[in-house]
Scaffold this motif. Structure first.
Motif, short mmCIF file in Angstrom:
data_model
loop_
_atom_site.label_atom_id
_atom_site.label_comp_id
_atom_site.label_asym_id
_atom_site.label_seq_id
_atom_site.Cartn_x
_atom_site.Cartn_y
_atom_site.Cartn_z
N THR A 155 0.79 -1.12 -0.09
CA THR A 155 -0.07 0.17 0.00
C THR A 155 0.77 1.24 0.05
N GLN A 156 0.24 2.61 0.21
CA GLN A 156 1.03 3.43 0.43
C GLN A 156 0.60 4.26 1.63
N CYS A 157 1.29 5.44 2.10
CA CYS A 157 0.84 6.25 3.22
C CYS A 157 -0.56 6.70 2.96
N LYS A 158 -1.55 6.85 3.79
CA LYS A 158 -2.77 7.52 3.50
C LYS A 158 -2.77 8.80 4.13
N TYR A 159 -2.18 9.00 5.23
CA TYR A 159 -1.78 10.16 5.93
C TYR A 159 -0.53 10.42 6.33
N ASN A 160 0.26 11.57 6.34
CA ASN A 160 1.52 12.06 6.68
C ASN A 160 2.50 11.26 5.55
#
Length: 233
Positions: A155-160
């Protein structure tokens, strides 16, 4: 090696902070956060199949190569920080005493984002008490976290999120256990709000430098994957 006062004080502090957040005049809300890029945050299926906007895996970004070029000490430390921070964070949410039926995905993510800095600081403090020889790097993401707990594998970071092209790989997970955590954390991991926790190490595509650690989990509300909420390693 175990610190007697810090971790328990941390739990009490968060419970107080959350109680204050419910008082009139507080600017904390549990509504939906502003829309952000949430590519690749599915649960049960491969990211590339589930979300057309998910990051494409090029040959140099295959799982077996994702961590192969990372310094073993750097990787071991990042994996330990990710697991500890995620477990501390989920334990804090679990100890807040909120009704899980009232917490949708965005509300849980907002709580996690709010508590992340203090959880990371407490995790770092506990990590400093451990023998570095206890830390060992896992050079492959944990596919069993997807199979057994529903964690997003890639996945990838959703926040920050770091301001560079990156992928996040699940490196640890659990329901009521955290092998590096003090006992009080396990006592609070009751699967009331999040049925499982998922820890991530994020690397820059191409260079494979560690650029973030991430915390996610599976919501009891609808069984959705939430996060990852990220921070610099």
């Amino acid at each position: 090696m175990k610190r007697e006062n810090g971790p328990r004080g941390f739990a009490i502090l968060f419970a107080a902070a959350l109680a204050n957040s419910m008082m009139p005049g507080c600017n904390v809300t549990l509504g939906r956060l502003p829309e952000e890029d949430s590519a690749g945050t599915e649960t049960g299926e491969d990211t590339a199949q589930q979300d057309p906007q998910a990051p494409e895996q090029t040959p140099e970004e295959e799982p077996e190569d994702a961590f192969a070029q990372v310094d073993p000490q750097q990787l071991a430390l990042a994996e330990a920080k990710a697991a500890l921070t995620t477990a501390y964070l989920v334990a804090t949410v679990e100890s807040a005493g909120l009704d899980p039926s009232t917490l949708d995905e965005s509300a849980i993510e907002q709580l996690m984002e709010q508590f992340l800095p203090a959880a990371a600081a407490e995790a770092d403090a506990w990590l400093a008490t451990l023998d570095p020889s206890m830390l060992s790097a896992s050079f492959e993401p944990r596919i069993q976290c997807k199979k057994e707990h529903g964690c997003a594998y890639l996945t990838q970071c959703k926040y920050n999120a770091p301001p560079i092209d990156h992928n996040c790989w699940v490196t640890d997970c659990g329901k009521s256990r955290c092998s590096l955590c003090p006992d009080w954390v396990a006592d609070l991991l009751q699967s009331l709000v999040l049925t499982s926790w998922c820890a991530y190490v994020c690397t820059e595509n191409g260079t494979h430098n560690v650029v973030a650690i991430g915390a996610g989990g599976i919501s009891r509300f609808k069984g959705d994957f939430v996060g990852p909420i990220c921070k610099a390693p």
